[in-house]
Design a protein around this motif. Structure first.
Motif, PDB file in Angstrom:
ATOM      1  N   ILE A  49       0.838  -1.202   0.000  1.00 37.05           N
ATOM      2  CA  ILE A  49       0.000   0.000   0.000  1.00 37.05           C
ATOM      3  C   ILE A  49       0.870   1.248   0.000  1.00 37.05           C
ATOM      4  CG2 ILE A  49      -1.669   1.322   1.347  1.00 37.05           C
ATOM      5  CD1 ILE A  49      -2.847  -1.323   2.297  1.00 37.05           C
ATOM      6  N   ALA A  50       1.960   1.228   0.770  1.00 39.25           N
ATOM      7  CA  ALA A  50       2.860   2.380   0.822  1.00 39.25           C
ATOM      8  C   ALA A  50       3.503   2.643  -0.533  1.00 39.25           C
ATOM      9  CB  ALA A  50       3.929   2.152   1.880  1.00 39.25           C
ATOM     10  N   SER A 103       0.769   4.073  -2.890  1.00 33.33           N
ATOM     11  CA  SER A 103       0.325   5.403  -2.456  1.00 33.33           C
ATOM     12  C   SER A 103       1.386   6.454  -2.756  1.00 33.33           C
ATOM     13  CB  SER A 103       0.001   5.382  -0.960  1.00 33.33           C
ATOM     14  OG  SER A 103       1.162   5.070  -0.197  1.00 33.33           O
ATOM     15  N   GLU A 104       2.664   6.122  -2.543  1.00 36.05           N
ATOM     16  CA  GLU A 104       3.735   7.064  -2.879  1.00 36.05           C
ATOM     17  C   GLU A 104       3.856   7.242  -4.386  1.00 36.05           C
ATOM     18  OE1 GLU A 104       5.639   8.973  -1.100  1.00 36.05           O
ATOM     19  OE2 GLU A 104       4.862   8.332   0.846  1.00 36.05           O
ATOM     20  N   SER A 111       6.602   0.026  -8.209  1.00 40.19           N
ATOM     21  CA  SER A 111       5.266  -0.562  -8.322  1.00 40.19           C
ATOM     22  C   SER A 111       5.202  -1.604  -9.427  1.00 40.19           C
ATOM     23  CB  SER A 111       4.231   0.534  -8.569  1.00 40.19           C
ATOM     24  OG  SER A 111       4.399   1.118  -9.858  1.00 40.19           O
ATOM     25  N   ALA A 157       1.163   9.610  -5.471  1.00 39.60           N
ATOM     26  CA  ALA A 157       1.017  10.779  -4.598  1.00 39.60           C
ATOM     27  C   ALA A 157       0.725  12.044  -5.388  1.00 39.60           C
ATOM     28  CB  ALA A 157       2.282  10.950  -3.749  1.00 39.60           C
TER      29      ALA A 157
END
Length: 291
Positions: A32-33, A36-37, A249, A40
């Motif tokens: 998730i981190a 999300s980054e 990712s 962003a």
């Protein structure tokens, strides 16, 4: 008895909760981190990060290295597993030990070995330079390092499976006059297909995500010898966090594919045969192996 049963259920649910919590902390939260980054600054910035020339070159190089290393290790894993499980020969235990060698050697050390062998000042460096050949700090060095760190995966998935299957079916086919290639295609390969698939997926995931050995032999030449993990490191060190996590990712998306076998829940051929024998002999359900 009721209290024992309820306490057993509580312990079972507690263990399941701990397992899911562990997975959430060490697997789900990092994923998730990463995403999300990467997102962003919006989807447009994410697309622009992946469309950069250096990012595209890193993706192409990573796919090229994996496309070479994975088939080589698949062929080696099949041959090694077939030889170890179906035949007796001198040096069998040595071969089994050598297959596990990459698991006991640091990837950085293995990369350094290639530098000492094929670098400009290495053992074969003068010979390679005299003939215009370049291995270290070039694509061949990346392929060699990746092949070394990934070659146990297919073999290690197949050896226990083929050992448990035994040689009864192959020997019966041989008695009936089948050739070795026909035995492999009609009997051995169908029985190991899911183990082979999982080994190939693990090998591919490690090949695309390898950092240590590749970092040593690559030279970090942007656009030429920088694979996707190295590209992530370069961007992160440059404080370009969105681009770094966008590239990361792409590697994170391998996880669902790598876990295809568990999610599919396909039983192995051994499980199916054991289950059939169990039903055929009308054993009690409590003694039957679970599929």
């Amino acid at each position: 008895m009721a209290s024992d049963s309820s306490s057993g259920r509580v312990r079972r649910f507690a263990l399941i909760a701990v397992a899911f919590l562990y997975l959430a902390i060490f697997l789900v939260v990092p994923l998730i981190a990463v995403f999300s980054e990467a997102l962003a600054k919006g989807l447009e910035a994410y697309r622009d990060a992946l469309a950069q020339p250096d990012a595209l070159a890193a993706v192409k190089l990573t796919l090229l290295v994996a496309a070479i290393a994975v088939p080589l290790n698949t062929a080696f894993g099949l041959a090694a597993a077939w030889a170890i499980t179906k035949f007796e020969f001198a040096g069998k235990s040595l071969l089994t030990t050598l297959i596990d060698l990459p698991f006991s050697v640091s990837p950085v050390i293995s990369g350094m070995v290639y530098v000492l062998l094929f670098g400009a000042q290495g053992l074969f460096g003068p010979f390679l330079a005299a003939h215009g050949l370049k291995i270290v700090f070039a694509v061949p060095g990346l392929v060699l390092a990746t092949v070394f760190v990934t070659f146990p995966f297919v073999a290690r998935q197949l050896i226990p499976l083929m050992q448990q299957q035994g040689t009864v079916e192959e020997e019966a086919a041989l008695v009936l006059g089948a050739s070795g290639w026909r035995i492999f295609r009609k009997i051995t390969l169908p029985n190991i297909r899911w183990g082979l698939l999982y080994g190939v997926l693990l090998c591919n995931a490690r090949a695309m995500g390898e950092f240590g050995a590749v970092s040593v032999v690559s030279g970090h030449i942007r656009g030429l010898t920088t694979t996707l993990p190295l590209h992530v490191e370069v961007l992160y060190n440059d404080y370009d966090f969105v681009c770094a996590f966008a590239a990361a990712s792409l590697l994170a998306k391998e996880l669902p594919i790598t876990r295809l076998r568990e999610l599919r829940g396909e039983p192995s051929s051994i499980d199916r045969r054991a289950w059939s024998r169990c039903i055929g002999r009308r054993r009690q359900a409590s003694r039957c192996p679970r599929a």
